[in-house]
Design a protein around this motif. Sequence first.
Motif, PDB file in Angstrom:
ATOM      1  N   GLY A  21       0.716  -1.274  -0.228  1.00 23.47           N
ATOM      2  CA  GLY A  21       0.042   0.027   0.002  1.00 23.47           C
ATOM      3  C   GLY A  21       0.836   1.322  -0.074  1.00 23.47           C
ATOM      4  O   GLY A  21       1.858   1.098   0.592  1.00 23.47           O
ATOM      5  N   GLY A  23       0.500   5.150   0.320  1.00 27.77           N
ATOM      6  CA  GLY A  23       0.110   6.705   0.305  1.00 27.77           C
ATOM      7  C   GLY A  23       0.944   7.475  -0.009  1.00 27.77           C
ATOM      8  O   GLY A  23       2.035   7.499   0.281  1.00 27.77           O
ATOM      9  N   ASN A  97      -4.769  -0.894   3.111  1.00 28.49           N
ATOM     10  CA  ASN A  97      -3.622  -0.418   4.007  1.00 28.49           C
ATOM     11  C   ASN A  97      -4.019   0.787   5.039  1.00 28.49           C
ATOM     12  O   ASN A  97      -4.303   1.809   4.435  1.00 28.49           O
ATOM     13  CB  ASN A  97      -2.456  -0.172   3.116  1.00 28.49           C
ATOM     14  N   GLU A 172       8.799  -6.179   7.235  1.00 28.24           N
ATOM     15  CA  GLU A 172       9.451  -5.037   6.379  1.00 28.24           C
ATOM     16  C   GLU A 172      10.811  -4.848   6.922  1.00 28.24           C
ATOM     17  O   GLU A 172      11.072  -4.476   7.980  1.00 28.24           O
ATOM     18  CB  GLU A 172       8.554  -3.888   6.554  1.00 28.24           C
ATOM     19  N   GLY A 177      10.212   1.282   1.082  1.00 27.96           N
ATOM     20  CA  GLY A 177       9.761   2.636   1.243  1.00 27.96           C
ATOM     21  C   GLY A 177       8.646   3.013   2.298  1.00 27.96           C
ATOM     22  O   GLY A 177       8.333   2.131   2.968  1.00 27.96           O
ATOM     23  N   GLY A 217      10.384  -5.168   1.461  1.00 29.37           N
ATOM     24  CA  GLY A 217      11.618  -4.091   1.108  1.00 29.37           C
ATOM     25  C   GLY A 217      12.832  -4.686   0.702  1.00 29.37           C
ATOM     26  O   GLY A 217      13.693  -5.501   1.117  1.00 29.37           O
ATOM     27  N   GLY A 218      12.987  -4.274  -0.683  1.00 29.14           N
ATOM     28  CA  GLY A 218      14.183  -5.034  -1.575  1.00 29.14           C
ATOM     29  C   GLY A 218      13.795  -6.298  -2.136  1.00 29.14           C
ATOM     30  O   GLY A 218      14.795  -6.865  -2.360  1.00 29.14           O
ATOM     31  N   TRP A 220      12.394  -7.274  -5.145  1.00 29.75           N
ATOM     32  CA  TRP A 220      11.998  -6.476  -6.476  1.00 29.75           C
ATOM     33  C   TRP A 220      11.986  -7.324  -7.712  1.00 29.75           C
ATOM     34  O   TRP A 220      11.368  -7.154  -8.591  1.00 29.75           O
ATOM     35  CB  TRP A 220      12.948  -5.434  -6.574  1.00 29.75           C
TER      36      TRP A 220
HETATM   37  C1  LIG Z   1       6.082   6.165  -2.133  1.00 27.55           C
HETATM   38  C2  LIG Z   1       5.730   4.988  -0.887  1.00 27.55           C
HETATM   39  C3  LIG Z   1       4.712   5.081  -0.040  1.00 27.55           C
HETATM   40  C4  LIG Z   1       4.397   4.299   0.847  1.00 27.55           C
HETATM   41  N1  LIG Z   1       3.166   4.428   1.618  1.00 27.55           N
HETATM   42  C5  LIG Z   1       3.015   3.370   2.479  1.00 27.55           C
HETATM   43  C6  LIG Z   1       1.667   3.452   3.559  1.00 27.55           C
HETATM   44  O1  LIG Z   1       0.910   4.467   3.433  1.00 27.55           O
HETATM   45  N2  LIG Z   1       1.573   2.718   4.342  1.00 27.55           N
HETATM   46  C7  LIG Z   1       2.295   1.516   4.416  1.00 27.55           C
HETATM   47  O2  LIG Z   1       2.100   0.782   5.335  1.00 27.55           O
HETATM   48  N3  LIG Z   1       3.522   1.304   3.511  1.00 27.55           N
HETATM   49  C8  LIG Z   1       3.693   2.267   2.716  1.00 27.55           C
HETATM   50  N4  LIG Z   1       4.914   2.060   1.828  1.00 27.55           N
HETATM   51  C9  LIG Z   1       5.643   0.870   2.119  1.00 27.55           C
HETATM   52  C10 LIG Z   1       5.064  -0.323   1.130  1.00 27.55           C
HETATM   53  O3  LIG Z   1       3.634  -0.722   1.387  1.00 27.55           O
HETATM   54  C11 LIG Z   1       6.058  -1.506   0.952  1.00 27.55           C
HETATM   55  O4  LIG Z   1       5.918  -2.197   2.216  1.00 27.55           O
HETATM   56  C12 LIG Z   1       7.261  -1.500   0.886  1.00 27.55           C
HETATM   57  O5  LIG Z   1       7.452  -0.210  -0.053  1.00 27.55           O
HETATM   58  C13 LIG Z   1       7.775  -2.619   0.395  1.00 27.55           C
HETATM   59  O6  LIG Z   1       9.041  -2.496   0.028  1.00 27.55           O
HETATM   60  P1  LIG Z   1       9.638  -2.052  -1.620  1.00 27.55           P
HETATM   61  O7  LIG Z   1       9.437  -0.881  -1.862  1.00 27.55           O
HETATM   62  O8  LIG Z   1      10.900  -2.281  -1.480  1.00 27.55           O
HETATM   63  O9  LIG Z   1       8.885  -3.303  -2.367  1.00 27.55           O
HETATM   64  C14 LIG Z   1       5.199   3.139   1.067  1.00 27.55           C
HETATM   65  C15 LIG Z   1       6.090   2.966   0.149  1.00 27.55           C
HETATM   66  C16 LIG Z   1       6.438   3.820  -0.854  1.00 27.55           C
HETATM   67  C17 LIG Z   1       7.627   3.412  -1.691  1.00 27.55           C
END
Ligand SMILES: Cc1cc2nc3c(=O)[nH]c(=O)nc-3n(C[C@H](O)[C@H](O)[C@H](O)COP(=O)(O)O)c2cc1C
Length: 228
Positions: A21, A23, A97, A172, A177, A217-218, A220
């Motif tokens: 998710g 935001g 989320n 995570e 991110g 997280g990573g 990809w």
């Molecule tokens: C731009 C952005 C916004 C995000 N916003 C949320 C959020 O609102 N709530 C949340 O639980 N995680 C948020 N995340 C984390 C993602 O849901 C996700 O768990 C995480 O990006 C996974 O890692 P990855 O980007 O390496 O795949 C966000 C990530 C990004 C990159």
Amino acid sequence: MTLPKLTIGKITLDVPIIQGGMGVGISWENLAGAVAKEGAMGVVSAVGTGYRFPELVKKDKFGRPIGPENTHSREALKRIVQRAKELSQGRGAIGVNVLCAITDYPRVVRDAAEAGADAIISGAGLPLKLPEYVKGFDIALIPIVSSARALKLICQTWEKRYQRLPDAVVLEGPLSGGHQGFHKEDCFKKEYQLESLLPEVLEEAKNWGDLKVIVAGGVWSYQDIKKY
Ligand SMILES: Cc1cc2nc3c(=O)[nH]c(=O)nc-3n(C[C@H](O)[C@H](O)[C@H](O)COP(=O)(O)O)c2cc1C
């Protein structure tokens, strides 16, 4: 290699991927619906939904939603979840989320359940009271943690207070991110990397039955998925 299916409570995903998710304004119905249509779980963010459908909410003179009830709008979330479901054509699943840290967290969680979400995914804090807010709804609950300690605390609390456990948990790591459970300096330490955290979280998860652990997280590429 074909990836195995993923079962979370009553949900079976042909593609074992949960889209994170994001935001505000990144993961709405189009992304989540498209992901679900492929057989995975698409996730919409419940944060700032009033910005997605401004015509449904009360706004100030600058066009900004007024107060938490319009910023995280029930009506807008309902429309987002319904449209995501339509786009999914009955495949995969749609999660919502909800960041623990937002104002109106209990109400927004309930809105998501009422909107017909298949799952709530919740982090940015410990969702210790999450089951309380979805009483009466058949919905999967998936907390986000960044340590075995957090998972233990959530499971102990939910079992004692609500006689239920998470349906799955997202672990995570520091490469993810958004909001994280780490201090900046810890993000670079070996013991806080996803591959270091995973064994202890898997060990803890075993204490709580068939608790699926989803890493984030990573992760990809196909190779990353296979590794984990
Ligand atoms: C731009 C952005 C916004 C995000 N916003 C949320 C959020 O609102 N709530 C949340 O639980 N995680 C948020 N995340 C984390 C993602 O849901 C996700 O768990 C995480 O990006 C996974 O890692 P990855 O980007 O390496 O795949 C966000 C990530 C990004 C990159």
